[in-house]
Scaffold this motif. Structure first.
Motif, PDB file in Angstrom:
ATOM      1  N   MET A   1       0.855  -1.191   0.000  1.00 29.70           N
ATOM      2  CA  MET A   1       0.000   0.000   0.000  1.00 29.70           C
ATOM      3  C   MET A   1       0.895   1.245   0.000  1.00 29.70           C
ATOM      4  SD  MET A   1      -2.821   0.811   2.832  1.00 29.70           S
ATOM      5  CE  MET A   1      -4.052   2.013   2.615  1.00 29.70           C
ATOM      6  N   ALA A   2       0.654   2.141  -0.914  1.00 26.20           N
ATOM      7  CA  ALA A   2       1.468   3.350  -1.044  1.00 26.20           C
ATOM      8  C   ALA A   2       1.078   4.382   0.012  1.00 26.20           C
ATOM      9  CB  ALA A   2       1.289   3.947  -2.432  1.00 26.20           C
ATOM     10  N   VAL A   3       2.077   5.096   0.474  1.00 22.69           N
ATOM     11  CA  VAL A   3       1.842   6.160   1.442  1.00 22.69           C
ATOM     12  C   VAL A   3       1.489   7.430   0.667  1.00 22.69           C
ATOM     13  CG1 VAL A   3       2.909   7.548   3.243  1.00 22.69           C
ATOM     14  CG2 VAL A   3       3.446   5.123   3.064  1.00 22.69           C
ATOM     15  N   THR A   4       0.451   8.128   1.123  1.00 25.59           N
ATOM     16  CA  THR A   4       0.050   9.351   0.435  1.00 25.59           C
ATOM     17  C   THR A   4       1.039  10.468   0.740  1.00 25.59           C
ATOM     18  OG1 THR A   4      -1.359  10.025   2.268  1.00 25.59           O
ATOM     19  CG2 THR A   4      -2.397   8.761   0.521  1.00 25.59           C
ATOM     20  N   PRO A   5       1.253  11.366  -0.224  1.00 29.62           N
ATOM     21  CA  PRO A   5       2.149  12.496   0.031  1.00 29.62           C
ATOM     22  C   PRO A   5       1.542  13.432   1.079  1.00 29.62           C
ATOM     23  CG  PRO A   5       1.082  12.732  -2.097  1.00 29.62           C
ATOM     24  CD  PRO A   5       0.694  11.385  -1.565  1.00 29.62           C
ATOM     25  N   ILE A   6       2.405  14.182   1.726  1.00 26.68           N
ATOM     26  CA  ILE A   6       1.966  15.143   2.739  1.00 26.68           C
ATOM     27  C   ILE A   6       1.781  16.507   2.079  1.00 26.68           C
ATOM     28  CG2 ILE A   6       2.532  16.284   4.912  1.00 26.68           C
ATOM     29  CD1 ILE A   6       4.273  13.852   5.582  1.00 26.68           C
ATOM     30  N   GLN A   7       0.605  17.075   2.239  1.00 32.79           N
ATOM     31  CA  GLN A   7       0.296  18.398   1.703  1.00 32.79           C
ATOM     32  C   GLN A   7       0.842  19.451   2.659  1.00 32.79           C
ATOM     33  OE1 GLN A   7      -3.939  19.114   1.685  1.00 32.79           O
ATOM     34  NE2 GLN A   7      -3.696  21.242   1.126  1.00 32.79           N
ATOM     35  N   ASP A   8       1.685  20.351   2.166  1.00 29.55           N
ATOM     36  CA  ASP A   8       2.187  21.467   2.973  1.00 29.55           C
ATOM     37  C   ASP A   8       1.182  22.608   2.921  1.00 29.55           C
ATOM     38  OD1 ASP A   8       4.545  20.223   3.761  1.00 29.55           O
ATOM     39  OD2 ASP A   8       5.653  20.944   2.031  1.00 29.55           O
ATOM     40  N   VAL A   9       0.762  23.081   4.087  1.00 26.16           N
ATOM     41  CA  VAL A   9      -0.246  24.139   4.184  1.00 26.16           C
ATOM     42  C   VAL A   9       0.372  25.335   4.907  1.00 26.16           C
ATOM     43  CG1 VAL A   9      -2.535  24.755   5.034  1.00 26.16           C
ATOM     44  CG2 VAL A   9      -2.069  22.409   4.268  1.00 26.16           C
ATOM     45  N   PRO A  10       0.582  26.445   4.203  1.00 24.02           N
ATOM     46  CA  PRO A  10       1.154  27.631   4.851  1.00 24.02           C
ATOM     47  C   PRO A  10       0.212  28.197   5.917  1.00 24.02           C
ATOM     48  CG  PRO A  10       1.206  27.844   2.454  1.00 24.02           C
ATOM     49  CD  PRO A  10       0.361  26.650   2.778  1.00 24.02           C
ATOM     50  N   GLN A  61       4.125  19.439  12.225  1.00 22.54           N
ATOM     51  CA  GLN A  61       3.342  18.312  12.737  1.00 22.54           C
ATOM     52  C   GLN A  61       2.448  17.789  11.613  1.00 22.54           C
ATOM     53  OE1 GLN A  61       1.842  20.273  16.511  1.00 22.54           O
ATOM     54  NE2 GLN A  61       2.386  18.221  17.255  1.00 22.54           N
ATOM     55  N   VAL A  62       2.321  16.478  11.521  1.00 28.21           N
ATOM     56  CA  VAL A  62       1.547  15.857  10.446  1.00 28.21           C
ATOM     57  C   VAL A  62       0.169  15.467  10.962  1.00 28.21           C
ATOM     58  CG1 VAL A  62       1.431  13.947   8.801  1.00 28.21           C
ATOM     59  CG2 VAL A  62       3.633  15.027   9.311  1.00 28.21           C
ATOM     60  N   VAL A  63      -0.863  15.942  10.253  1.00 27.07           N
ATOM     61  CA  VAL A  63      -2.251  15.648  10.586  1.00 27.07           C
ATOM     62  C   VAL A  63      -2.791  14.713   9.507  1.00 27.07           C
ATOM     63  CG1 VAL A  63      -4.552  16.630  10.936  1.00 27.07           C
ATOM     64  CG2 VAL A  63      -2.523  17.914  11.661  1.00 27.07           C
ATOM     65  N   ALA A  64      -3.431  13.628   9.931  1.00 24.83           N
ATOM     66  CA  ALA A  64      -3.966  12.649   8.978  1.00 24.83           C
ATOM     67  C   ALA A  64      -5.443  12.399   9.250  1.00 24.83           C
ATOM     68  CB  ALA A  64      -3.197  11.344   9.079  1.00 24.83           C
ATOM     69  N   VAL A  65      -6.215  12.342   8.152  1.00 26.40           N
ATOM     70  CA  VAL A  65      -7.639  12.032   8.214  1.00 26.40           C
ATOM     71  C   VAL A  65      -7.959  11.151   7.011  1.00 26.40           C
ATOM     72  CG1 VAL A  65      -9.999  12.944   8.150  1.00 26.40           C
ATOM     73  CG2 VAL A  65      -8.198  14.250   9.275  1.00 26.40           C
ATOM     74  N   HIS A  66      -8.450   9.949   7.296  1.00 28.29           N
ATOM     75  CA  HIS A  66      -8.861   9.028   6.224  1.00 28.29           C
ATOM     76  C   HIS A  66      -7.792   8.861   5.144  1.00 28.29           C
ATOM     77  CE1 HIS A  66     -13.228  10.220   7.345  1.00 28.29           C
ATOM     78  NE2 HIS A  66     -12.716   9.368   8.211  1.00 28.29           N
ATOM     79  N   GLY A  67      -6.555   8.725   5.543  1.00 31.50           N
ATOM     80  CA  GLY A  67      -5.472   8.485   4.588  1.00 31.50           C
ATOM     81  C   GLY A  67      -4.888   9.731   3.948  1.00 31.50           C
ATOM     82  N   ARG A  68      -5.516  10.880   4.133  1.00 26.71           N
ATOM     83  CA  ARG A  68      -4.979  12.150   3.603  1.00 26.71           C
ATOM     84  C   ARG A  68      -4.135  12.783   4.700  1.00 26.71           C
ATOM     85  NH1 ARG A  68      -9.680  15.724   2.008  1.00 26.71           N
ATOM     86  NH2 ARG A  68      -7.992  17.071   1.336  1.00 26.71           N
ATOM     87  N   ARG A  69      -2.999  13.391   4.310  1.00 26.29           N
ATOM     88  CA  ARG A  69      -2.089  13.957   5.295  1.00 26.29           C
ATOM     89  C   ARG A  69      -1.729  15.402   4.917  1.00 26.29           C
ATOM     90  NH1 ARG A  69       2.925  10.318   5.944  1.00 26.29           N
ATOM     91  NH2 ARG A  69       3.058  10.675   3.717  1.00 26.29           N
ATOM     92  N   ALA A  70      -1.589  16.235   5.951  1.00 27.38           N
ATOM     93  CA  ALA A  70      -1.208  17.633   5.744  1.00 27.38           C
ATOM     94  C   ALA A  70      -0.382  18.091   6.936  1.00 27.38           C
ATOM     95  CB  ALA A  70      -2.452  18.509   5.589  1.00 27.38           C
ATOM     96  N   ARG A  71       0.447  19.110   6.719  1.00 23.74           N
ATOM     97  CA  ARG A  71       1.235  19.672   7.817  1.00 23.74           C
ATOM     98  C   ARG A  71       1.340  21.180   7.655  1.00 23.74           C
ATOM     99  NH1 ARG A  71       6.485  16.753   5.945  1.00 23.74           N
ATOM    100  NH2 ARG A  71       6.688  17.777   3.956  1.00 23.74           N
TER     101      ARG A  71
END
Length: 74
Positions: A1-10, A61-71
Motif C-alpha cells: 500500500m502506497a503512502v500518500t504524500p503530505i500536503q504542505d499548508v502555509p 506536525q503531520v495531521v492525517a484524516v482518512h489516509g490524507r495527510r497535511a502539515r
C-alpha cells in the motif's frame, strides 16, 4: 500500500488550532465537519489519535484524516 504524500499548508501564525487547520487544509469541509471528525477519533496528529479540536499545532506536525495527510509550514 502506497503512502500518500503530505500536503504542505502555509500558516500565518503559530500555533494553530486543530479545528482551524482541518478547515484550512481541506481535510474538513467546515467547522462542523472538523468537530465530527475529531469527536469520532478519525484525526491523527503525528501518528496519535487527537480528540481535542482546540489542540495546538506547530509547524511540521503531520495531521492525517482518512489516509490524507497535511502539515502546517511557514
Amino acid at each position: 500500500m502506497a503512502v500518500t504524500p503530505i500536503q504542505d499548508v502555509p500558516i500565518a501564525t503559530e500555533p494553530i488550532r486543530l479545528g482551524q487547520f482541518l478547515k484550512l487544509s481541506g481535510l474538513a469541509e467546515d467547522g462542523v465537519h472538523a468537530r465530527e471528525l475529531v469527536e469520532a477519533g478519525e484525526v491523527m496528529v503525528d501518528g496519535r489519535t487527537e480528540t481535542r479540536r482546540g489542540a495546538q499545532l506547530r509547524r511540521g506536525q503531520v495531521v492525517a484524516v482518512h489516509g490524507r495527510r497535511a502539515r502546517p509550514v511557514e
